[in-house]
Motif scaffolding. Structure first.
Motif, PDB file in Angstrom:
ATOM      1  N   ASN A  75       0.853  -1.191   0.000  1.00 57.14           N
ATOM      2  CA  ASN A  75       0.000   0.000   0.000  1.00 57.14           C
ATOM      3  C   ASN A  75       0.887   1.238   0.000  1.00 57.14           C
ATOM      4  OD1 ASN A  75      -1.754   2.104   0.428  1.00 57.14           O
ATOM      5  ND2 ASN A  75      -2.638   1.300   2.311  1.00 57.14           N
ATOM      6  N   PRO A  76       1.004   1.954  -1.117  1.00 54.36           N
ATOM      7  CA  PRO A  76       1.924   3.098  -1.187  1.00 54.36           C
ATOM      8  C   PRO A  76       1.561   4.238  -0.250  1.00 54.36           C
ATOM      9  CG  PRO A  76       0.535   3.004  -3.149  1.00 54.36           C
ATOM     10  CD  PRO A  76       0.325   1.727  -2.410  1.00 54.36           C
ATOM     11  N   GLN A  77       0.305   4.309   0.197  1.00 56.05           N
ATOM     12  CA  GLN A  77      -0.080   5.370   1.123  1.00 56.05           C
ATOM     13  C   GLN A  77       0.623   5.241   2.474  1.00 56.05           C
ATOM     14  OE1 GLN A  77      -1.611   8.037   0.330  1.00 56.05           O
ATOM     15  NE2 GLN A  77      -2.244   7.396  -1.717  1.00 56.05           N
ATOM     16  N   LEU A  78       1.219   4.077   2.726  1.00 48.95           N
ATOM     17  CA  LEU A  78       1.951   3.864   3.980  1.00 48.95           C
ATOM     18  C   LEU A  78       3.368   4.435   3.934  1.00 48.95           C
ATOM     19  CD1 LEU A  78       0.810   0.216   4.797  1.00 48.95           C
ATOM     20  CD2 LEU A  78       0.024   2.339   5.872  1.00 48.95           C
ATOM     21  N   TYR A  79       3.814   4.866   2.752  1.00 49.15           N
ATOM     22  CA  TYR A  79       5.140   5.469   2.654  1.00 49.15           C
ATOM     23  C   TYR A  79       5.096   6.895   3.218  1.00 49.15           C
ATOM     24  CZ  TYR A  79       6.883   1.713  -0.401  1.00 49.15           C
ATOM     25  OH  TYR A  79       7.288   0.497  -0.923  1.00 49.15           O
ATOM     26  N   GLN A  80       4.957   6.967   4.546  1.00 51.37           N
ATOM     27  CA  GLN A  80       4.887   8.250   5.223  1.00 51.37           C
ATOM     28  C   GLN A  80       5.563   8.135   6.591  1.00 51.37           C
ATOM     29  OE1 GLN A  80       1.434  10.781   4.565  1.00 51.37           O
ATOM     30  NE2 GLN A  80       0.360   9.054   3.613  1.00 51.37           N
ATOM     31  N   LYS A 193      18.332  -2.837 -17.878  1.00 50.37           N
ATOM     32  CA  LYS A 193      18.326  -1.380 -17.842  1.00 50.37           C
ATOM     33  C   LYS A 193      18.746  -0.892 -16.461  1.00 50.37           C
ATOM     34  CE  LYS A 193      16.383  -0.806 -21.975  1.00 50.37           C
ATOM     35  NZ  LYS A 193      17.055  -0.117 -23.095  1.00 50.37           N
ATOM     36  N   TRP A 194      19.403   0.259 -16.419  1.00 49.77           N
ATOM     37  CA  TRP A 194      19.794   0.861 -15.153  1.00 49.77           C
ATOM     38  C   TRP A 194      18.658   1.741 -14.655  1.00 49.77           C
ATOM     39  CZ3 TRP A 194      23.889  -0.474 -12.276  1.00 49.77           C
ATOM     40  CH2 TRP A 194      24.903  -1.222 -12.903  1.00 49.77           C
ATOM     41  N   VAL A 195      18.200   1.468 -13.428  1.00 45.82           N
ATOM     42  CA  VAL A 195      17.081   2.194 -12.832  1.00 45.82           C
ATOM     43  C   VAL A 195      17.450   2.601 -11.411  1.00 45.82           C
ATOM     44  CG1 VAL A 195      15.356   0.981 -14.226  1.00 45.82           C
ATOM     45  CG2 VAL A 195      15.999   0.063 -11.985  1.00 45.82           C
ATOM     46  N   ARG A 196      16.641   3.488 -10.848  1.00 50.11           N
ATOM     47  CA  ARG A 196      16.884   3.907  -9.465  1.00 50.11           C
ATOM     48  C   ARG A 196      16.374   2.838  -8.498  1.00 50.11           C
ATOM     49  NH1 ARG A 196      15.049  10.174  -9.446  1.00 50.11           N
ATOM     50  NH2 ARG A 196      13.306   9.362 -10.678  1.00 50.11           N
ATOM     51  N   HIS A 197      17.095   2.721  -7.376  1.00 51.71           N
ATOM     52  CA  HIS A 197      16.912   1.589  -6.466  1.00 51.71           C
ATOM     53  C   HIS A 197      15.870   1.907  -5.390  1.00 51.71           C
ATOM     54  CE1 HIS A 197      17.695  -2.189  -4.793  1.00 51.71           C
ATOM     55  NE2 HIS A 197      18.995  -2.113  -4.517  1.00 51.71           N
ATOM     56  N   TYR A 198      14.650   2.234  -5.845  1.00 53.89           N
ATOM     57  CA  TYR A 198      13.571   2.445  -4.883  1.00 53.89           C
ATOM     58  C   TYR A 198      12.232   2.202  -5.563  1.00 53.89           C
ATOM     59  CZ  TYR A 198      13.005   7.139  -7.002  1.00 53.89           C
ATOM     60  OH  TYR A 198      12.814   8.187  -7.875  1.00 53.89           O
ATOM     61  N   ASP A 199      11.191   2.085  -4.747  1.00 54.15           N
ATOM     62  CA  ASP A 199       9.834   1.866  -5.229  1.00 54.15           C
ATOM     63  C   ASP A 199       9.272   3.195  -5.729  1.00 54.15           C
ATOM     64  OD1 ASP A 199       7.161   1.261  -5.607  1.00 54.15           O
ATOM     65  OD2 ASP A 199       6.873   0.344  -3.636  1.00 54.15           O
ATOM     66  N   LEU A 200       8.931   3.272  -7.003  1.00 56.44           N
ATOM     67  CA  LEU A 200       8.403   4.519  -7.571  1.00 56.44           C
ATOM     68  C   LEU A 200       7.111   4.965  -6.888  1.00 56.44           C
ATOM     69  CD1 LEU A 200       9.026   3.946 -11.389  1.00 56.44           C
ATOM     70  CD2 LEU A 200      10.243   5.522  -9.871  1.00 56.44           C
ATOM     71  N   SER A 201       6.443   4.044  -6.215  1.00 52.29           N
ATOM     72  CA  SER A 201       5.209   4.388  -5.509  1.00 52.29           C
ATOM     73  C   SER A 201       5.454   5.341  -4.338  1.00 52.29           C
ATOM     74  CB  SER A 201       4.513   3.126  -5.001  1.00 52.29           C
ATOM     75  OG  SER A 201       4.118   2.293  -6.075  1.00 52.29           O
ATOM     76  N   LEU A 202       6.729   5.536  -3.964  1.00 48.71           N
ATOM     77  CA  LEU A 202       7.040   6.519  -2.934  1.00 48.71           C
ATOM     78  C   LEU A 202       6.480   7.889  -3.289  1.00 48.71           C
ATOM     79  CD1 LEU A 202      10.868   5.890  -2.317  1.00 48.71           C
ATOM     80  CD2 LEU A 202       8.983   5.044  -0.933  1.00 48.71           C
ATOM     81  N   ALA A 203       6.368   8.154  -4.578  1.00 52.29           N
ATOM     82  CA  ALA A 203       5.932   9.479  -5.032  1.00 52.29           C
ATOM     83  C   ALA A 203       4.456   9.733  -4.763  1.00 52.29           C
ATOM     84  CB  ALA A 203       6.214   9.630  -6.525  1.00 52.29           C
ATOM     85  N   ILE A 204       3.662   8.675  -4.643  1.00 51.77           N
ATOM     86  CA  ILE A 204       2.203   8.844  -4.564  1.00 51.77           C
ATOM     87  C   ILE A 204       1.777   9.712  -3.382  1.00 51.77           C
ATOM     88  CG2 ILE A 204       0.022   7.613  -4.237  1.00 51.77           C
ATOM     89  CD1 ILE A 204       1.176   5.380  -6.006  1.00 51.77           C
TER      90      ILE A 204
END
Length: 287
Positions: A75-80, A193-204
């Motif tokens: 649940n990305p809303q928990l990234y707080q 591919k080279w990508v950033r090492h985090y969950d993009l859902s952090l942005a939500i």
């Protein structure tokens, strides 16, 4: 001394997840320093600081959930902040120290601020790296937009250039330092591919923050800051677009009456990989 990688199991309303952390220094030392990174960074940010302090401290550097080698939340809303504080309480139980010192960059500073404000907090000294209760809303929006970018690169060199561009506010660094700053937050995906090492859902949750919600959060953070009693050092990048000079001045007058050090030629946020910056922290912590 070499570091070790360990994990601790944490809980959220969505279930269990693991948090990875690096540990430096003597594991039997009663002096413990917790170092927590910014919103898209990782535990590796503190390698140079840890090497400089490992003879004085047992140092614990976690990958906050959603980043690096830690688990991801369904649940990305928990990234707080409340979830991050809960995870750090679990980490503190694992560390099993009567008191700890805390170094927090940006998001890591907010987590430390909340923990320091709590009754019976184990925090003895607190370093806030370019963060305070009042955060520039435009700066928050810039960070939210940056987090959300789903960028993929064919080569590490291309990815490194991107990280350097989005991190230019960190201030001047050597080529070797920029290389490490980039390497620490990049990985290859299943397609190479080279990508950033985090969950993009952090942005939500960041992008969902309105000016009104930010104002409510600011009021709560000031209440937390005013409740802090431990020795506090505030480090501000002189060109920061997130922490204003006015807020830094208020933080000197309120709550723990933070000492304030400003670093010239740096925005958000100082990296503390260079000897002159490390010396600031060493002097405060070991005073």
């Amino acid at each position: 001394m070499a570091f070790t990688r360990q994990t601790v199991q944490c809980i959220s309303p969505a279930g269990l997840h693991h948090m990875s952390y690096k540990e430096w220094g003597d594991p039997q030392s009663a002096k413990v320093l917790i170092c927590v990174h910014g919103v898209t960074r990782v535990a590796d940010d503190f390698d140079m600081l840890s090497q400089a302090l490992e003879s004085d401290y047992r140092i614990i550097c976690p990958d906050v959930v959603g980043r690096g080698q830690s688990g991801r939340l369904p649940n990305p809303q928990l990234y707080q902040i409340p979830q991050y504080v809960s995870d750090m309480v679990t980490l503190l139980a694992r560390v099993n120290a009567e008191t700890v010192d805390w170094f927090g960059t940006s998001m890591g500073g907010l987590i430390g601020m909340v923990l320091a404000s709590m009754k019976n907090s184990p925090l003895r000294k607190l370093v806030l790296n370019d963060v305070g209760p009042s955060l520039n809303f435009d700066g928050l929006k810039r960070i939210g937009d940056s987090i959300a970018q789903d960028v993929r690169f064919d080569t590490f060199e291309e990815a490194e250039r991107f990280i350097r561009e989005v991190s230019i506010s960190f201030g001047p660094h050597s080529e070797a330092e920029w290389h490490k700053i980039a390497r620490d937050v990049l990985k290859q995906d299943a397609d190479g591919k080279w990508v950033r090492h985090y969950d993009l859902s952090l942005a939500i949750p960041v992008q969902a923050t309105t000016a009104e919600v930010a104002a409510i959060g600011e009021k709560m953070l000031w209440a937390a800051y005013d409740a802090i009693t431990c020795q506090t050092l505030l480090v501000r990048g002189a060109e920061s677009d997130l922490l204003s000079k006015a807020t830094a001045a208020q933080m000197q007058e309120r709550g723990p009456h933070a000492e304030v050090v400003e670093i010239a030629g740096v925005g958000h946020a100082p990296t503390f990989v260079q000897p002159d910056q490390i010396a600031i922290i060493r002097e405060f912590l070991l005073r």
